[in-house]
Design a protein around this motif. Structure first.
Motif, PDB file in Angstrom:
ATOM      1  N   GLY A 173       0.805  -1.439  -0.096  1.00  0.00           N
ATOM      2  CA  GLY A 173      -0.296  -0.207   0.067  1.00  0.00           C
ATOM      3  C   GLY A 173       1.133   1.471   0.437  1.00  0.00           C
ATOM      4  O   GLY A 173       0.781   2.299  -0.590  1.00  0.00           O
ATOM      5  N   LEU A 174       2.114   1.264   0.554  1.00  0.00           N
ATOM      6  CA  LEU A 174       2.837   2.374   0.133  1.00  0.00           C
ATOM      7  C   LEU A 174       4.392   1.928  -0.652  1.00  0.00           C
ATOM      8  O   LEU A 174       4.237   0.590  -1.437  1.00  0.00           O
ATOM      9  CB  LEU A 174       4.145   2.161   1.283  1.00  0.00           C
ATOM     10  N   PRO A 175       4.695   3.116  -1.476  1.00  0.00           N
ATOM     11  CA  PRO A 175       5.012   3.264  -2.642  1.00  0.00           C
ATOM     12  C   PRO A 175       6.525   1.882  -2.271  1.00  0.00           C
ATOM     13  O   PRO A 175       7.319   2.168  -1.576  1.00  0.00           O
ATOM     14  CB  PRO A 175       5.524   3.978  -3.026  1.00  0.00           C
ATOM     15  N   LEU A 176       7.051   1.329  -3.178  1.00  0.00           N
ATOM     16  CA  LEU A 176       8.018   0.483  -3.490  1.00  0.00           C
ATOM     17  C   LEU A 176       9.466   0.857  -3.201  1.00  0.00           C
ATOM     18  O   LEU A 176       9.518   2.128  -3.402  1.00  0.00           O
ATOM     19  CB  LEU A 176       8.734  -0.493  -4.591  1.00  0.00           C
ATOM     20  N   GLY A 177       9.638   0.671  -1.988  1.00  0.00           N
ATOM     21  CA  GLY A 177      11.155   1.059  -1.571  1.00  0.00           C
ATOM     22  C   GLY A 177      10.777   2.466  -0.796  1.00  0.00           C
ATOM     23  O   GLY A 177      12.265   3.248  -0.828  1.00  0.00           O
ATOM     24  N   HIS A 178      10.030   3.142  -0.540  1.00  0.00           N
ATOM     25  CA  HIS A 178       9.501   4.806   0.326  1.00  0.00           C
ATOM     26  C   HIS A 178       9.734   3.820   1.986  1.00  0.00           C
ATOM     27  O   HIS A 178       9.013   2.904   2.183  1.00  0.00           O
ATOM     28  CB  HIS A 178       8.357   4.915  -0.091  1.00  0.00           C
ATOM     29  N   ALA A 179       9.630   4.901   2.550  1.00  0.00           N
ATOM     30  CA  ALA A 179       9.988   3.998   4.408  1.00  0.00           C
ATOM     31  C   ALA A 179       8.824   6.092   5.332  1.00  0.00           C
ATOM     32  O   ALA A 179       8.629   6.291   4.990  1.00  0.00           O
ATOM     33  CB  ALA A 179      11.288   4.370   4.378  1.00  0.00           C
ATOM     34  N   VAL A 180       8.109   4.939   5.451  1.00  0.00           N
ATOM     35  CA  VAL A 180       7.613   5.544   7.099  1.00  0.00           C
ATOM     36  C   VAL A 180       7.978   5.212   8.412  1.00  0.00           C
ATOM     37  O   VAL A 180       8.136   4.066   8.972  1.00  0.00           O
ATOM     38  CB  VAL A 180       6.123   5.164   7.312  1.00  0.00           C
ATOM     39  N   ILE A 181       8.196   6.849   9.276  1.00  0.00           N
ATOM     40  CA  ILE A 181       8.997   6.383  10.120  1.00  0.00           C
ATOM     41  C   ILE A 181       8.491   7.576  11.085  1.00  0.00           C
ATOM     42  O   ILE A 181       8.352   8.218  10.924  1.00  0.00           O
ATOM     43  CB  ILE A 181      10.197   5.999  10.391  1.00  0.00           C
ATOM     44  N   ALA A 182       7.780   7.837  12.528  1.00  0.00           N
ATOM     45  CA  ALA A 182       8.318   8.520  13.220  1.00  0.00           C
ATOM     46  C   ALA A 182       8.429   8.295  14.620  1.00  0.00           C
ATOM     47  O   ALA A 182       7.932   6.410  15.812  1.00  0.00           O
ATOM     48  CB  ALA A 182       6.637   8.993  13.028  1.00  0.00           C
ATOM     49  N   ALA A 183       8.754   9.531  15.898  1.00  0.00           N
ATOM     50  CA  ALA A 183       8.690   8.737  16.700  1.00  0.00           C
ATOM     51  C   ALA A 183       7.651   8.848  17.697  1.00  0.00           C
ATOM     52  O   ALA A 183       6.432   9.425  17.224  1.00  0.00           O
ATOM     53  CB  ALA A 183       9.749  10.112  17.895  1.00  0.00           C
ATOM     54  N   GLY A 184       7.165   7.338  18.947  1.00  0.00           N
ATOM     55  CA  GLY A 184       5.918   7.861  19.302  1.00  0.00           C
ATOM     56  C   GLY A 184       5.451   6.161  19.026  1.00  0.00           C
ATOM     57  O   GLY A 184       6.204   5.406  18.340  1.00  0.00           O
ATOM     58  N   PRO A 185       3.927   5.881  19.198  1.00  0.00           N
ATOM     59  CA  PRO A 185       3.482   4.486  19.379  1.00  0.00           C
ATOM     60  C   PRO A 185       3.750   4.149  17.628  1.00  0.00           C
ATOM     61  O   PRO A 185       3.408   5.410  17.078  1.00  0.00           O
ATOM     62  CB  PRO A 185       2.347   4.784  18.933  1.00  0.00           C
ATOM     63  N   MET A 186       3.783   3.300  17.233  1.00  0.00           N
ATOM     64  CA  MET A 186       4.251   3.237  15.944  1.00  0.00           C
ATOM     65  C   MET A 186       2.757   1.634  15.898  1.00  0.00           C
ATOM     66  O   MET A 186       2.818   1.892  14.719  1.00  0.00           O
ATOM     67  CB  MET A 186       6.004   2.436  15.597  1.00  0.00           C
ATOM     68  N   ASN A 187       2.423   0.740  17.031  1.00  0.00           N
ATOM     69  CA  ASN A 187       1.585  -0.439  16.304  1.00  0.00           C
ATOM     70  C   ASN A 187       0.873  -0.036  18.075  1.00  0.00           C
ATOM     71  O   ASN A 187       1.337   0.046  19.270  1.00  0.00           O
ATOM     72  CB  ASN A 187       2.677  -1.850  16.435  1.00  0.00           C
ATOM     73  N   CYS A 188      -0.010  -0.589  17.799  1.00  0.00           N
ATOM     74  CA  CYS A 188      -0.854  -0.777  19.138  1.00  0.00           C
ATOM     75  C   CYS A 188      -0.840  -1.746  19.592  1.00  0.00           C
ATOM     76  O   CYS A 188      -0.282  -2.851  19.075  1.00  0.00           O
ATOM     77  CB  CYS A 188      -2.937  -0.153  18.555  1.00  0.00           C
ATOM     78  N   ALA A 189      -1.455  -1.777  20.540  1.00  0.00           N
ATOM     79  CA  ALA A 189      -1.578  -3.081  21.751  1.00  0.00           C
ATOM     80  C   ALA A 189      -2.629  -3.266  21.345  1.00  0.00           C
ATOM     81  O   ALA A 189      -4.084  -3.763  20.736  1.00  0.00           O
ATOM     82  CB  ALA A 189      -1.587  -2.159  23.248  1.00  0.00           C
ATOM     83  N   SER A 190      -2.538  -4.563  21.989  1.00  0.00           N
ATOM     84  CA  SER A 190      -4.070  -5.727  21.407  1.00  0.00           C
ATOM     85  C   SER A 190      -4.030  -7.127  21.984  1.00  0.00           C
ATOM     86  O   SER A 190      -2.836  -8.151  22.916  1.00  0.00           O
ATOM     87  CB  SER A 190      -4.061  -6.455  19.472  1.00  0.00           C
TER      88      SER A 190
END
Length: 392
Positions: A173-190
């Motif tokens: 769903g993201l362009p091939l070879g592009h990246a997403v990163i940010a400080a803080g919560p990255m994945n939810c608890a479950s």
């Protein structure tokens, strides 16, 4: 083919070809959580020629950790990938490396993540760290949320507890070879919540002689999902309850049911909010059981802590992505999906990033999904750049 190095002089053409073939061989032989013995053997076989100082096996189950030590004092840096596949049939008849194991498939890309760490191992073998240590962790049982905890609980992990821990996940769903990163919560608890009710069966012509859990089941299907709070996972108060399975009585027309079961997944942005959601959900279950005179039982499964990127570790990965020439893109964060990498933040500065697998690539856990091999050298170059900052 000329055996020249790829960008960054990290991998040769032969490396990329061999790692791609190895990834596809892993894809043909998927093993689910807790069963990754053969996958671990293949990993050890791949890592041994790179000359690590030590290889730990059966770590927290079938986990493998390769350790590369530097000559001088410095931080311990862990790079982590996953060993396990999914209990899903792969449906992709044109794929030459289709899963050979019925009902199991590498439909999350963990085969590709292993190939990225194997590529990094080749680079480390040729470029040992100058200081500190690098630990390449091939973690078992990520998909059911148990693997990271078992690795941490293994007595041998104390000797390699990292100062920094990094990971990636490919993301369709993201362009091939592009990246997403940010400080803080990255994945939810479950966590998975399994609710069982016991009443009393009766003849279908005399339902008044029994105690049916049908009304309790019916009410909870709506009452539990109504505990949701908002749709935006970026809101700290976000909560989601998803019904994943329900069962009532027997497959018969002559028996009024006496038992029922309902499975739901509870999801919050952070661990702190999960306890409150659990309390609310359990209250509804007890209330339904008391109202309809039922015995009940609650158990929890697939427990994931939320993932949170440490600011300093995030800055290191951001710089590594720039150094590797990986362009940034955006995505909704934190991801609603869970990841048990979050457990490692208790003892280290940790961060993970998403690496785009292509806008048109089938989604994770889709029976047609296949990891894009173009990401193998790219992911390894990012990890090498992060290590260059900390261990060279």
């Amino acid at each position: 083919m000329t055996d020249t190095a790829t960008s960054g002089q990290m991998l040769t053409n032969s490396d990329v070809e061999e790692l791609t073939l190895w990834r596809r061989e892993l894809h043909r032989h998927p093993e689910v959580s807790g069963e990754e013995a053969e996958t671990a053997r293949r990993v050890v076989e791949m890592l041994t020629p790179t000359g690590p100082d030590a290889i730990l096996t059966e770590l927290g189950g079938h986990g493998v950790a390769a350790i590369y030590g530097g000559r001088a004092e410095g931080p311990t840096v862990m790079l982590r990938c996953e060993l396990d596949a999914l209990p899903i049939d792969e449906v992709n008849p044109d794929l030459p490396h289709l899963s050979q194991i019925s009902g199991k498939g590498h439909l999350c890309g963990h085969d590709g993540h292993m190939a990225i760490l194997a590529a990094t191992a080749r680079w480390l073998g040729r470029n040992p760290p100058a200081k500190g240590r690098v630990v390449l962790l091939f973690q078992p049982a990520e998909e059911d949320g148990s693997g990271a905890a078992r690795v941490i609980e293994d007595a041998r992990f104390a000797a390699i507890t990292p100062d920094y821990a990094f990971a990636l996940h490919n993301f369709p769903g993201l362009p091939l070879g592009h990246a997403v990163i940010a400080a803080g919560p990255m994945n939810c608890a479950s966590r998975g919540m399994k609710i069982s009710f016991r009443g009393r069966t009766s003849h279908a012509s005399q339902p008044d002689k029994g105690i049916s859990p049908a009304p309790a089941l019916a009410s909870l299907l709506t009452d539990l999902t109504a505990l949701a709070r908002g749709q935006d996972s970026a809101n700290p108060e976000f909560a989601l309850v998803t019904v994943t399975h329900a069962h009532l009585g027997e497959r018969a027309f002559g028996i009024a049911p006496g038992d029922a079961e309902i499975w739901v997944t509870l999801r919050t942005q952070q661990d702190a909010a999960m306890a409150a959601l659990v309390t609310r959900a359990e209250h509804l279950v007890r209330q339904a059981a008391e109202t309809h005179k039922l015995e009940h039982e609650i158990s929890y499964h697939d427990i994931f802590h939320h993932c949170e990127n440490d600011p300093q570790a995030t800055e290191i990965l951001q710089a590594a992505l720039r150094a590797a020439g990986v362009p940034p893109t955006t995505a909704e964060l934190p991801m609603r999906a869970s990841e048990d990498f979050g457990r490692f933040r208790a003892g280290s500065r940790s961060a993970m990033f998403l690496l785009g697998a292509g806008v048109e690539t089938p989604s994770l856990h889709n029976p047609n999904y296949d990891f894009p091999d173009d990401l193998i050298p790219m992911g390894a170059e990012v990890f090498a750049a992060a290590l260059d900052e900390l261990c060279y």
